[in-house]
Scaffold this active site. Structure first.
Site, PDB file in Angstrom:
ATOM      1  N   GLY A  89       0.851  -1.181   0.000  1.00 37.57           N
ATOM      2  CA  GLY A  89       0.000   0.000   0.000  1.00 37.57           C
ATOM      3  C   GLY A  89       0.886   1.229   0.000  1.00 37.57           C
ATOM      4  CE  LYS A 112       7.447   7.982  -4.465  1.00 40.54           C
ATOM      5  NZ  LYS A 112       8.200   7.199  -5.492  1.00 40.54           N
ATOM      6  CG  ASP A 124      11.949   6.080   7.208  1.00 38.06           C
ATOM      7  OD1 ASP A 124      11.367   6.077   6.105  1.00 38.06           O
ATOM      8  OD2 ASP A 124      13.175   6.234   7.327  1.00 38.06           O
ATOM      9  N   GLY A 125       8.412   5.774   6.268  1.00 38.60           N
ATOM     10  CA  GLY A 125       7.500   6.619   5.508  1.00 38.60           C
ATOM     11  C   GLY A 125       8.151   7.798   4.822  1.00 38.60           C
ATOM     12  NE  ARG A 175       3.844   8.857  -8.225  1.00 45.53           N
ATOM     13  CZ  ARG A 175       4.231   7.688  -7.690  1.00 45.53           C
ATOM     14  NH1 ARG A 175       5.372   7.130  -8.053  1.00 45.53           N
ATOM     15  NH2 ARG A 175       3.483   7.093  -6.793  1.00 45.53           N
ATOM     16  NE  ARG A 182       0.623   2.022  -6.577  1.00 44.75           N
ATOM     17  CZ  ARG A 182       1.889   2.378  -6.381  1.00 44.75           C
ATOM     18  NH1 ARG A 182       2.861   1.577  -6.728  1.00 44.75           N
ATOM     19  NH2 ARG A 182       2.170   3.533  -5.826  1.00 44.75           N
ATOM     20  CG  ASP A 253       4.081  -3.390  -5.927  1.00 44.61           C
ATOM     21  OD1 ASP A 253       4.564  -4.473  -6.275  1.00 44.61           O
ATOM     22  OD2 ASP A 253       4.739  -2.512  -5.327  1.00 44.61           O
ATOM     23  CG  ASN A 254       6.745  -0.931  -8.551  1.00 45.17           C
ATOM     24  OD1 ASN A 254       6.136  -0.293  -7.701  1.00 45.17           O
ATOM     25  ND2 ASN A 254       7.905  -1.513  -8.306  1.00 45.17           N
ATOM     26  CG  ASP A 263       6.001   3.247  -7.801  1.00 44.67           C
ATOM     27  OD1 ASP A 263       5.652   4.427  -7.668  1.00 44.67           O
ATOM     28  OD2 ASP A 263       5.574   2.332  -7.088  1.00 44.67           O
TER      29      ASP A 263
END
Length: 489
Positions: A89, A112, A124-125, A175, A182, A253-254, A263
């Protein structure tokens, strides 16, 4: 238009909890503006000069939200290196909302590096300056090459330390994408048995991307989505192969459902023509090597077809995917004819192209440099213009190939000068080679953003000569050809 005047909607987020969660970004304490992309701003009708650098920094790191924005972390799954992973996710990004561009087109704004989400797992995001610069440059470079891609609006830097292979500076990027849906979105709902949500996603995707399907059944819409993904993915991977681009991590997922390059991580453009080129140092088996990309994209399309199998018959899925390879070959042949300067198809063009690629491979010759020089070639000139790209043992095979090429050019209806101009508009002078990207990153990490600005402008017009900038078109040295690029990039 000012940043405060840009208004976002939240169509995807309005689908509800099964599709993700509303999360507020975690802004940097001391953000600073690294770069604004004027071309990206123009897509949204923004005038970069109407807001201060500090205002851009605040909007670009989530300290201030665009009007109407409701940041949303999207939930999806996917096959990573061929293995299904349900725990995926938006782990370091948030969908800020959707905007309408200056021509009425739809643009997602995605932040992002915005901090932890429920899908961050052990991450860590955050994003780092290195990775944001790589995506920023490549998305614009791909667009300028005519290859379908997401775009970029701006980069925001910080003094926040982020640990990757080493301690780096945190950064964020906005972005722009025509959609963030996706293949993995469809897989998530299929494998978790959320059939109503899957149908909801099918309806939403068609409403946004295939409005002509409005009156069709959900099964017919699912067929249209698979057809769209197949056709656009075939064209996309043909463009990658012709341009010498390796994505590096083609997990499902890309993969964008609309066939945009998506991505950017451990990507790389070919220097020497090396079919087995692996740009991701985590790809130990070479699953995503340059020459394997067409097969991997088809594998991913099969995974998408399987995710839609509750709505489509096996026969319908197979029939659609069987047309992938012929379309890929058709697109690739056309692109390579253009690179070779052939206006009309010839009976032996594919063979002549294959012979050239084998010659380039045997000689470890620089792929983009050869085609750029070929763009100025006139019949009968022979091998001297390419001699430094080929070793002594390859000079005779090169001369033989050029003789066959001369013969083929005689069948061309265009004068040489016209053909050469067309080739110069097809074979770029400026390529986002990894060693040049690293030069920009090193400067930026030292606080110098001038190389970023310069290289960005060159990559946005890669076919022009740009007198005085030949250092950015230089060939790499031996040590610069295989820089280790990781997924954390």
């Amino acid at each position: 238009m000012r940043l405060s005047e840009l208004e976002l909607s939240n169509q995807y987020a309005s689908l509800g909890e099964p599709f993700g969660q509303f999360i507020q970004p975690k802004p940097f304490e001391h953000p600073h503006l690294v770069h604004i992309n004027p071309a990206g701003a123009a897509l949204l009708g923004l005038n970069p000069g109407r807001d201060s650098a500090q205002t851009w920094a605040e909007y670009g790191c989530g300290a201030r939200l665009f009007r109407g924005s409701r940041p949303f972390a999207m939930k999806y799954a996917g096959h990573q290196f061929g293995v299904y992973n349900p725990e995926l996710g938006d782990g370091r990004g948030l969908l800020l909302g959707e905007a309408r561009g200056i021509h009425g087109e739809r643009w997602d704004l995605h932040l992002k590096g915005a901090g932890k989400t429920p899908y961050s797992r052990f991450g860590d995001g955050r994003a780092v300056l290195r990775s944001t610069i790589r995506e920023y440059l490549c998305s614009e470079a791909m667009h300028a090459l005519g290859i379908a891609s997401t775009r970029a609006l701006c980069i925001i830097g910080s003094d926040e330390p982020v640990v990757r292979e080493k301690i780096e500076s945190g950064a964020m990027l906005i972005r722009l994408a025509r959609t963030h849906i996706r293949f993995g979105h469809f897989e998530h709902f299929f494998y978790t048995g959320q059939h109503e949500a899957l149908e909801q996603l099918v309806h939403f995707t068609c409403a946004e991307q295939l409005p002509q399907t409005a009156d069709l059944s959900v099964a017919e819409k699912a067929a249209a989505i698979l057809e769209m993904a197949m056709k656009r993915s075939a064209r996309l991977v043909a463009q990658w192969q012709a341009a010498g681009f390796a994505h590096g991590v083609l997990n499902t997922d890309n993969m964008s459902i609309i066939g945009d390059t998506f991505d950017y991580g451990p990507y790389g453009f070919l220097d020497d023509y090396e079919p087995g080129f692996i740009c991701n140092h985590s790809d130990h088996t070479g699953r995503y090597a340059f020459e394997r990309q067409p097969g991997v994209v088809l594998w991913n399309l099969n995974a998408l077809g399987h995710a839609l199998s509750g709505l489509l018959t096996r026969e319908a899925i197979v029939e659609t995917l069987q047309r992938f390879e012929p379309l890929l070959v058709q697109h690739y042949s056309g692109l390579m004819r253009a690179r070779l300067g052939f206006e009309q198809p010839g009976a032996d063009d594919d063979r002549l192209c294959a012979q050239l690629l084998k010659l380039l491979e045997d000689a470890s010759a620089d792929y983009p440099a050869f085609f750029r020089r070929l763009s100025r070639y006139s019949p009968g000139e022979g091998a001297p213009a390419f001699s430094d790209l080929f070793g002594a043992e390859q000079q005779a095979p090169l001369a033989d190939w050029l003789q066959r090429y001369d013969t083929r050019l005689k069948a061309e209806p265009r004068p040489d000068a016209e053909r050469q101009q067309a080739m110069l508009r097809t074979n770029p002078k400026f390529i986002l080679r990894n060693f040049l990207a690293q030069r920009v990153i090193d400067a930026a990490e030292g606080g110098d953003f001038a190389p970023l600005d310069r290289f960005m402008s060159l990559l946005q017009a890669p076919f022009d000569e740009h007198s005085g900038n030949d250092e950015w078109a230089a060939l790499p040295g031996t040590a610069q050809k295989h820089l280790p690029i990781s997924c954390s990039s």
